[in-house]
Design an enzyme around this catalytic site. Structure first.
Site, mmCIF file in Angstrom:
data_model
loop_
_atom_site.group_PDB
_atom_site.id
_atom_site.type_symbol
_atom_site.label_atom_id
_atom_site.label_comp_id
_atom_site.label_asym_id
_atom_site.label_seq_id
_atom_site.Cartn_x
_atom_site.Cartn_y
_atom_site.Cartn_z
ATOM 1 N N ASP A 18 -6.845 -14.333 -5.463
ATOM 2 C CA ASP A 18 -6.479 -14.250 -4.054
ATOM 3 C C ASP A 18 -5.533 -15.374 -3.646
ATOM 4 O O ASP A 18 -5.705 -16.526 -4.055
ATOM 5 C CB ASP A 18 -7.744 -14.311 -3.188
ATOM 6 C CG ASP A 18 -7.424 -14.164 -1.720
ATOM 7 O OD1 ASP A 18 -7.105 -13.042 -1.299
ATOM 8 O OD2 ASP A 18 -7.467 -15.184 -1.000
ATOM 9 N N GLU A 37 -3.122 -11.055 -6.507
ATOM 10 C CA GLU A 37 -2.991 -10.617 -5.116
ATOM 11 C C GLU A 37 -1.753 -11.309 -4.567
ATOM 12 O O GLU A 37 -1.826 -12.364 -3.941
ATOM 13 C CB GLU A 37 -4.245 -10.992 -4.321
ATOM 14 C CG GLU A 37 -4.294 -10.369 -2.924
ATOM 15 C CD GLU A 37 -3.846 -11.297 -1.807
ATOM 16 O OE1 GLU A 37 -3.478 -10.798 -0.734
ATOM 17 O OE2 GLU A 37 -3.866 -12.531 -2.016
#
Length: 645
Positions: free
Chosen positions: A278, A320
């Site tokens: 992330d 991501e």
């Protein structure tokens, strides 16, 4: 290129093993991936000569802790390195609590996932976040603990084992850019511990922050303007890209790298097989830039991946990185990093283009955007989705828009108006998220079904619109399932769940309207999933048919790229997938009106007699192919034609 360990490292490895087979396995992997590890580390940490030895000690400890069944999975994956690229890979994305209450509840519902054909389960942030506001779980206070309301780490390991027995890989988020202000590292930094202050970007005054701000964008301009926050206890300005309670980490510090290498192996040993990295694009800070997509990010990822390859080769990384296409390919590996960084990345243009074409009923912009999207390495895969947990940002490039005679700004404004329901004739029910008056940017929140028109159709009791809304949603899923890579189904879309319009009744959600498309699973509706007279049944059965067709079609292996075929009809998208079994041509009508397609593109690909893999029907298009509203076909040569060839 193999890496031969230095005598000091070799003696450390030998001293750590009693079993010759375990020693040989570890040493062979270290020889294979050691150069990738060394090159990644030296590119970022040239002045940390002891880092490799410290890291090796962490890796050996994790290797000793790795269970026998996980080591067996490692061996399987090494023999089948394309396991995540295969046509039977179907992903499902959900919040554990909203899907089933607890991790034990998720385990009880594994048969539901099996029935749907899921082979990959992404449970949204479940590592222990800070209390209260926590950016949907992305403000992690402890990477080694699970949210207490979901269970504990033993429950997570049990769930992973149950999933593994069903051939389902568990994906978890690993937030790389920042930790919660309440994380142990940040607490120690705030208390004045010099070692941990170096884990973060802390500034005594605004001199450097103001210099950085000259080139930094704002991620959440509505509720988190700027990129720095004053912390009274730390007596410092803290770099906080996302929210004041999320402290950005200083990845220039090798101790931070070492911490995350250990965390990855710790979680891999609990059964995590896919790490969603992330906020990866934001990890490295450089004055005078937007502090995204810096080259050091890819060197760090290469080194982390090499660590995982040596100890836990069953593990893959998913980046991501919601960045421009020309930057995105670096997260899958370009140049010196080719094939050495993340194995998966989000195709961040496909979702936007699907909703754009559904609104405009025109595929020319989508055709252009997909045709100039750079090809990925053949050993990697895209993750594609119709909807996700996040908002939809209208990433329409001005160059793509200009190429098809549109204004980029005008089209982005049209899409925001259309999907917020204010454009005349819109079928959508969405909410504007993060309106930025300075740039005019307006992102959109909303569930797939509500954006596709189901909510409006039900309000108006319009049977035709209800049918068309489901057809739109099935068309979007057909595009995603037929694109190759790993299609990611967002929880509730399989049942056409609507917006959760009461999200603001929960104080912790009231300020973030993305919770409108994060409903709780409706198990009463799920119980009606085989009732073809219900909306949930029509959606579920239609999706199940698409999934079954995909799994039976070898053309969807991710090593093959989908390529745009110029379409003679501006409402009909054509994508081809060349394959040794013959070309597959996907045909999609993005209009609610019947369309006709001149059959020349089919004839040119040997599809004068074809089989539709979705319906199983045989198609002989002649000079013209008739396409019902929102039709979707996956056409391959008929079996008798293949025999003749």
């Amino acid at each position: 290129m193999e890496h031969v360990p230095t005598p000091d490292l070799l003696s450390l490895i030998h001293a750590a093993y009693d079993d010759d087979r375990d020693l040989e396995t570890f040493q062979l992997r270290f020889e294979r991936y050691g150069s990738e590890l060394r090159d990644g580390l030296s590119a970022v940490y040239p002045d940390a000569p002891d880092l490799m030895q410290r890291l090796l000690e962490v890796m050996i400890h994790a290797d000793h802790e790795r269970s026998g069944d996980l080591k067996r999975l490692d061996a399987q994956r090494l023999l089948s390195p394309d396991w995540f690229q295969k046509e039977d890979m179907i992903g499902y994305v959900c919040y554990a609590d909203r899907f089933a209450g607890t991790l034990t509840g998720v385990q009880e519902h594994v048969p539901y996932l099996e029935e749907l054909g899921v082979k990959y389960l992404h449970l949204m942030p479940l590592l222990k976040p800070r209390e209260g506001e926590n950016d949907g779980g992305y403000a992690v206070a402890d990477y080694r603990e699970v949210r207490p309301d979901l269970g504990d780490m033993r429950d997570l390991a049990r769930l992973a084992k149950r999933l593994r027995a069903s051939g389902v890989s568990l994906c978890l988020d690993l937030v790389l850019n920042h930790v919660a202000r309440e994380h142990e590292w940040a607490e120690k930094a705030r208390a004045g511990n010099a070692k941990y202050r170096d884990y973060f970007h802390l500034f005594p005054d605004r001199t450097l922050p103001d210099s950085y701000e000259q080139t930094l964008p704002e991620v959440f301009p509505d509720f988190a303007p700027g990129n720095f926050s004053w912390d009274e206890q730390a007596q410092s300005w803290v770099w906080t890209t996302f929210n004041h309670y999320q402290w950005d980490l200083n990845w220039a510090n090798p101790d931070v790298f070492l911490e995350f290498a250990e965390l990855i192996l710790y979680l891999a040993n609990r059964g995590v097989e896919i790490f969603r990295l992330d906020a990866i694009a934001f990890m490295w800070k450089r004055l005078g830039t937007n502090c995204q997509n810096q080259s050091e990010v890819h060197a760090i990822t290469q080194a982390l991946r090499a660590v995982a390859r040596i100890v836990a080769p069953a593990v893959v990384f998913k980046a991501e990185a919601i960045v421009a296409p020309e930057e995105l390919l670096f997260y899958l590996g370009r140049g010196a990093h080719h094939g050495k960084v993340s194995d998966l990345a989000y195709h961040n243009s496909l979702m936007v283009q699907i909703w754009s074409s559904l609104a405009s009923r025109d595929i020319r912009l989508m055709e252009r955007a997909l045709s100039v999207f750079p090809p990925k390495p053949t050993s990697t895969a895209w993750g594609m989705y119709v909807r996700c947990h996040d908002d939809i940002g209208w990433a329409i490039s001005d160059a793509d828009a200009d190429a098809v005679g549109l204004s980029g700004e005008g089209h982005r404004r049209f899409l925001s108006d259309f999907y917020s329901g204010v454009f005349p004739g819109s079928f959508a029910r969405g909410l504007v998220f993060q309106h930025n008056p300075r740039t005019g940017d307006r992102r959109i929140s909303g569930s797939g079904a509500s954006l596709a028109g189901l909510e409006r159709a039900l309000e108006q009791r319009d049977a035709r619109e209800l049918h068309l809304s489901l057809e739109r949603l099935l068309l979007g899923h057909a595009v995603v399932l037929g694109f190759g890579g790993i299609p990611l189904l967002y929880m509730g879309d399989e049942l056409a769940l609507l917006n959760h319009n009461h999200f603001a009744e929960h104080p912790e959600h009231a300020g973030d309207n993305r919770w409108v498309h994060r409903p709780r699973m409706n198990w009463d509706k799920a119980a009606r999933r085989f009732d073809a007279s219900s909306t949930e049944g029509r959606m579920y059965l239609g999706l199940q048919q698409l999934i079954a067709a995909r799994k039976a079609t070898a053309h969807f292996h991710a090593a093959v790229e989908s390529r745009v075929v110029p379409s003679p009809n501006p409402h009909v998208l054509l994508l081809e997938r060349p394959h040794p079994l013959g070309t597959l041509l996907a045909v999609y009508n993005f209009s609610e009106a019947e369309q006709h397609l001149y059959a020349a593109p089919l004839h040119e690909r040997g599809l004068t007699r074809a089989r539709d893999r979705i319906s199983g029907a045989h198609v002989a298009p002649g000079e013209m192919l008739a396409l019902p509203p929102y039709a979707r076909f996956w056409l391959t040569p008929s079996e008798d034609a293949q025999t003749r060839w």
